[in-house]
Structures are given as C-alpha cells and as structure tokens.
Design a protein around this motif. Sequence first.
Motif, PDB file in Angstrom:
ATOM      1  N   TYR A  93      56.202  74.070  37.381  1.00 48.58           N
ATOM      2  CA  TYR A  93      56.827  75.012  38.310  1.00 48.58           C
ATOM      3  C   TYR A  93      57.166  74.372  39.656  1.00 48.58           C
ATOM      4  N   ASP A  94      56.339  73.456  40.121  1.00 52.52           N
ATOM      5  CA  ASP A  94      56.614  72.873  41.431  1.00 52.52           C
ATOM      6  C   ASP A  94      56.193  71.419  41.444  1.00 52.52           C
ATOM      7  N   LYS A  95      56.297  70.830  42.603  1.00 49.44           N
ATOM      8  CA  LYS A  95      56.003  69.404  42.770  1.00 49.44           C
ATOM      9  C   LYS A  95      54.558  69.110  42.393  1.00 49.44           C
ATOM     10  N   ASP A  96      53.628  69.982  42.819  1.00 52.86           N
ATOM     11  CA  ASP A  96      52.213  69.738  42.525  1.00 52.86           C
ATOM     12  C   ASP A  96      51.953  69.728  41.026  1.00 52.86           C
ATOM     13  N   ASP A  97      52.573  70.663  40.303  1.00 50.38           N
ATOM     14  CA  ASP A  97      52.412  70.681  38.844  1.00 50.38           C
ATOM     15  C   ASP A  97      52.949  69.398  38.231  1.00 50.38           C
ATOM     16  N   LEU A  98      54.068  68.931  38.750  1.00 50.61           N
ATOM     17  CA  LEU A  98      54.697  67.730  38.199  1.00 50.61           C
ATOM     18  C   LEU A  98      53.858  66.494  38.473  1.00 50.61           C
ATOM     19  N   LEU A  99      53.334  66.377  39.687  1.00 58.14           N
ATOM     20  CA  LEU A  99      52.541  65.209  40.031  1.00 58.14           C
ATOM     21  C   LEU A  99      51.176  65.211  39.364  1.00 58.14           C
ATOM     22  N   GLU A 100      50.714  66.399  38.925  1.00 60.14           N
ATOM     23  CA  GLU A 100      49.461  66.441  38.158  1.00 60.14           C
ATOM     24  C   GLU A 100      49.624  65.774  36.805  1.00 60.14           C
ATOM     25  N   VAL A 101      50.833  65.836  36.277  1.00 57.13           N
ATOM     26  CA  VAL A 101      51.096  65.273  34.947  1.00 57.13           C
ATOM     27  C   VAL A 101      51.544  63.821  35.042  1.00 57.13           C
ATOM     28  N   LEU A 102      52.410  63.525  35.995  1.00 56.99           N
ATOM     29  CA  LEU A 102      53.024  62.195  36.093  1.00 56.99           C
ATOM     30  C   LEU A 102      52.834  61.624  37.495  1.00 56.99           C
ATOM     31  N   SER A 103      52.419  60.366  37.549  1.00 57.87           N
ATOM     32  CA  SER A 103      52.327  59.648  38.834  1.00 57.87           C
ATOM     33  C   SER A 103      53.591  58.818  39.014  1.00 57.87           C
ATOM     34  N   ILE A 104      54.697  59.532  39.150  1.00 60.05           N
ATOM     35  CA  ILE A 104      56.020  58.905  39.251  1.00 60.05           C
ATOM     36  C   ILE A 104      56.637  59.346  40.564  1.00 60.05           C
ATOM     37  N   PRO A 105      57.361  58.460  41.252  1.00 58.16           N
ATOM     38  CA  PRO A 105      57.990  58.838  42.522  1.00 58.16           C
ATOM     39  C   PRO A 105      58.800  60.119  42.390  1.00 58.16           C
ATOM     40  N   TYR A 106      58.698  60.935  43.420  1.00 56.46           N
ATOM     41  CA  TYR A 106      59.350  62.247  43.426  1.00 56.46           C
ATOM     42  C   TYR A 106      60.459  62.226  44.464  1.00 56.46           C
TER      43      TYR A 106
END
Length: 789
Positions: free
Chosen positions: A526-539
């Motif tokens: 849903y948001d940046k935090d959810d995405l960074l929890e899964v992937l440690s990739i530059p946002y």
Amino acid sequence: MESKNVISTKEIKKALDLYLSRWKLISFFVIIALALAYSYLRYTTNQYEASATIRIKDDKESQKLPSLAELSGGSLLSGKSTAIADEVAVMTSRTLLSNIVKNLNLNITYYKQGKIKEQEIYENPPIKLNFFAHDSVIHKIDTTLFIKIKSPSEFLMFKDDGKSLINRDDALGKSFSFGDRIKTGFGDIVIVPNSGKHSPTVGSNLRVSIRRISSIIGQYKSNLVISTGAESSVVKLGLQDNIPKRAIDVLNQIIKEYNNDVIMDKEEVVKVTSDFINNRLELVFKELEEVDFSAEQLQKRNNLTALGSQADIYLQSERQNESQINSTTNNIQLIDYMQEELKEKSSSSDLLPSNIGLSDGGINQVTKTHNELVAERDKLLKNSTESNPVVINLNNQINTLKEQLASSLENMRKSSEITLTNLNREDARIRGQLYSAPTKQRQLRDIERQQSIKESLYLYLLEKREESAIRLGMFTPNAKVIDNAYSSYIPVSPNKMFTYLAAFILGLVFPVGFIYIKDLLDTKIYDKDDLLEVLSIPYIGDVPLTSKKTKLISKVDYSPKAEAFRIIRSNIDFVLKNNSSNTKKIFVTSTRAQEGKSHTSTNLASSISFSEKTVLLIEMDIRVPKIMKYLNEKPTTEVGVSDYIANKSIKPNEIINKLKSNAYLDVISSGTIPPNPSELLMSDRVKDLFDYFEDKYDYIIVDTSAVGLVSDTMLISKFADIFIYVVSANNVDKRQLSAVAKPLYKDNRLPNMNMLLNGTNFAKKGYGYGYGYGNNPHKNKKWYQFGKS
C-alpha cells in the motif's frame, strides 16, 4: 538504523491512522449497536428488586409469659434454638413456596397486549376468572386464554394457536357475555369484569396465562436470594420480579408463612400433651366418682357422720406413712399411664407427653430429648425423604430413646412397687396398733385414702391441662421483622448504563476486529513502508491514485499526480547525475501486467518534456501496445519497433511519431505484433536503434514488458541507465513481488534498479501523505469560499 522506540511509535501511529481512516465504518457499527441497545431497553421487560430483613428468635425469646412449670423451677417444653441454616432451608422449601403461590394466585397472570409489547397487570386486572373445578385441578393446568373486549358486557374468546390478538380476525373468536358459564377442557369458568377505573377498555386485547404451580415454584425458588451473617441471626431476603409490588407481596407472604409453620411445629407437641392429659382426666374423673360414691354409701349404711372428731386418734406416724403411700401410688399410676402411652405411640413420628410429674428427672429428660429429635426429623422431611441418611440416623436415635424410656419406666415401677409394699406393711403395723378402732371406721379410712389419692391426681392433671392451654396460646412468630418488604421501584435489570456501554464496546470491537484481521491477512503493498519491508531496493517515488478519466498530466497541472511525476523526475536526475552519456535511458518495467508501466512511462515522458527537454518514448512492450492510446494520438507512421527490427530496410527516423500537442516529445510505437517477440528483441538491430538516437535526445524512456511474465525485458536491460520497477499499490502480493524483484536486484540483472509505487491511496489504509503545495489558480472554489483571498 531506527531505534526500537521510533519504530514502535511509528507502528502505533500507523495502526491508529488505519483505524481512524475507517471512522465511518466504525461509527456506523457503533450507531447500529447503540440503536439496538436502545430498542432492547425500550421493549425488554424491566426487573425490579424487593428486599426484607428479619431476625430469627430462639424459643425463649418467643415466650410471652412464664409457664407454671417454670415458676416451680421446671420447664414443660423447652428446646434448643434451631440453626439459622435450617430456618433458611424452611423458607426456601417447595412446600412453603407452594402455599405462597396458592394464596397470592401467582399461577394466574393477566396481560394487556400492545402492537409491539404486552404489559402484565398484577394489581386490579380488568377481568377476573372464577373456576368451578377443584383447586387441585386448576393448580396442575397450563393454558392461555385470549380475550378481546367488544363492549362493556361482551367479549370474544380465541383459541390458543400461538398467535397474537393484534390484527386477528374477530370472526375466529367466540362471543360471550360477562358472567356466562364457559366450558373449557379443565372445567367451567366464569369471567367477570372489574369495576370503576379498572374496568376493561372496549377494544383492548387481553391474555390470561394459567400455569402449573410446580413451574411457578421453581421460578421463585431460583429468584429468591437469602443471605445471613456469619455469627448473626439477622436474615436478609431478596427477590427480583418484573412487577415490584408482586415481589414485595411474595416476601411478606414468605415471612408470614414461615412464622405460621414455626408456630404450628411448636404447638404440635403441646397439643399432644394436652390430648394425653385430657384422656387421663376422663379416666381419673370416673375413678374419683366411683370412690366418692363408695364413701357416700358406706357412710349411709353405717351412719358415720362424726368422723372429724375421731381424727385425733391417728398418730402422726400414720399421717406421714399415708402421705408416702399416696405419693408412691400416684407415681406408679403415672408410670402406668406413661407405659401405656409409649405402647400406643410406637411410630418414630409420634411425640410423647413431656414432664407429666414423674419423680425421676431422667425420665423427663429422655422424653424431652425424644420430642426434640422427632421435631427435627419432621422438619427435615419437609425438604427430604425417608431415605435421607440424616433422617435414618434420627429414626435410630428416636427408637433407641424409646427403648431406654421403656426400660427406665419398668425399673422405676418395680422400685415404686417395692416401696409401696414396705409402706403398706408399715401401715398395717400401725393400724394393728389401733385394734380398738371400729371395723367400719377402718373401712371408711381405706375409702378416704383412695379418695385422697384420686383427688390429688385429678387436681394435678387439671393443673397440667391449664398449663398446656396457656402455653398453646402464648407462642409468638419466630421471625421478628426488622424491615418489611420494600422496593425502590428502580429497575435493576437491564442496567441502562451497562447496556449502552456494552453496545458501544461491541460496536467498536466488531469493526475494529474486522479491520485488524483484514489488515493482518492482507499481503498487498500500500505504501513505501510496506514496500521497503519486503524489498531493500532504492525507492524513487510514488504516484497517487487518480480518476481513470485523467490518465495524462498536463503542462499546467497542480494535481497530486503531476507533482508526483515532477518529484520522480527530480529523483531520476539525482540518481543519474554521474551518468557519462548525454542521453539518459530510462527503462520502465513491472512484475506483471496492469501495474501501470505504460501509464508511468507516458506521464514521466510528458513531465520531462514539459521542462523543455527532448524526450523519446519507445514502446518496447511489443506484445501489448498501449502508448498511443494513452496519448490519444494517431500515429504518423504505420511502422514501429517490431517492423524496424524485422525489416532492415527501415531506418530509425522512419518509425518516429511526431506529436502535435508536444514538440519536445516523440514516440516510437511497438509496431506490428510479431509471433516471436523474444527472438526479435535479440537482434542487433535493437542496439543499432539505441546507438542511432544517442545524443539526439536528452532522455529516452522505454516502456518494457513485465519481467514476471516474459523475458523480453531481460534481453534489452543492458541498454538502460536506470530501471524504474513499477509496483501497483493494493494490487500486487508481497510474496510474488519478493520472489520476482528481489533476485533481479540481487543479481543486478536490471541496472540501477529503483522502485516506484503506483496508484497509492492514502485513505485506503489510513496513512501516508499528500502532494501539492500552494494554490491552484484553476481550482474551483466552494460556494462558501467566495470572497476569500
């Protein structure tokens, strides 16, 4: 690295925002719950509580006057105080409650039916039922009568078919007049109306419920609460009922019935003793009459009229001896009476006369103990059966006492007979010394002696009868009323405050629980935090969700979407600031289709071109072309990327589409959809295409295929300066994204890979932030904002 406290605070804020974003759903459930609570309180039957307080007195406190025996130092009937627990058991016994239900007619209830709720009428019901059947029949029936008042003198009676009287067809009822004798399955009844202000209202619907006594007893037995102190004789009675006046009446009646029961128990022993004394008085009276008659006949035959003057010839010793003979003979007679009574009352439930004047105090004590055990046994049998171990033990004790009493009486009689024999021998010796006394005088003396014995016994029995009569009328109630039954007339159930509080809590729990479980099971991004929890990739940024009607941003655009693409454009320039090439090649891909690759590529190219940078947008997703539809432009050339690669005669500048609406943006469409896209993209013509446009444009933006579906993008990834990996919010599963994107980044198969979150809805889960700064000059003002600067 963020500290644990910062992370915890962030999670709390995130969870709080999640629930606050669903305030409409939560408010809806809370309002519904409170509305249900209001309806429940509006139509439920209130329960009221009544209470009363009494003190259990012992037997000595219950006596109004001292008895004759007590004045002489003895006691006729005195027992030890009954334990409070036993008295409580009597108050809650089914026998006592049955009498209360019958006396108050609690098995017959009257209801006035309304459209939604019916109202029970306890005091002054509009009608009254009179039965012809015996009470034993009425107390066992279970039925309901439905009555509709048609006029002051007539009514309709309906069958009990389980339906309400409301809206019932009058044709289904049977008409009667008040006072008619109505035949029913349990006997004839007569219904009479009440008078005055309590008379039945014309058109009213009444329901009369007749229930079995046994079911009513069980109801009140379960609702009755009796509490006592640890070392106190004070007993508090409490009862809940939907009608407070009825609860008050029941408690007062319990106290009354209990006192009557206790008085009856106490008077039973006295009555047994009185009956015994009366029977003996009749026998002694007859014997006394016979002796008096014999004395009278003797004096008439022998003309003995001056016997008083001859009294001085009797020695003092003879007087004393005669007194002892009288006492001993009287005692033997009483022993005979007692033995005879003991033989007649052989049952363990029979009471024995107590303290009838026997000289042996042990006999009186055994009799007293026997009667106390019988009373205790009878009290237990009110709430128990003969098979109760306590009852069996009491029976054994009673039988043992009777055997002891019989043995003691026999021994006492033998001892008294020996004493009487000795006294008679002494009397004969004394009378022998009076040989000179006329024979007739001795005969008269014998008769007078018998007469004195009978008179003494008769007077003694009269005294005992009077004492029993006094005791019979002097018993007072065992329960002293401290507080008569009363009620505050304030409902104790349902509790309004508790009901509303429970409804409010449940109204919160259901939606909050639903949101929590849904969020717990939700595996989407849903948001940046959810995405960074899964992937440690530059946002690199995110694009907010907008209406499908506004797919493209415009040059003068203050929308959040336009601001988002400006931010992404700036971030791209920052990432590529050290890029040695004059042309920055930006590739856009995603995990699967429908994630917004073409949308991102088109709007990113437009945003960059609005800054007067030359942009070439290449549609390398040759399987599913969309770019020209997004731009809403007609292609100026019919050939595209696939045609260029397949046909070596086509030059790169021949596949360029010039846009009329934007001079800084050129587009190369995908062209004809080929049967072998992967093999086609492996051609060297792809490299030639990128080499040709090198230095001719500031930016080259390439819309590629989804890497999670086909390998097309991997074949051309080497030409990219940066890869923008588009993730669709509220669309892609975290597990799928981790399985596809993570290996690509780890193996560096997509150069300079950056994540972009597309279609974020900050109101969806209650957290995030918005875009936009300053005022939009083209934004329409609300009516209430006119006139404001």
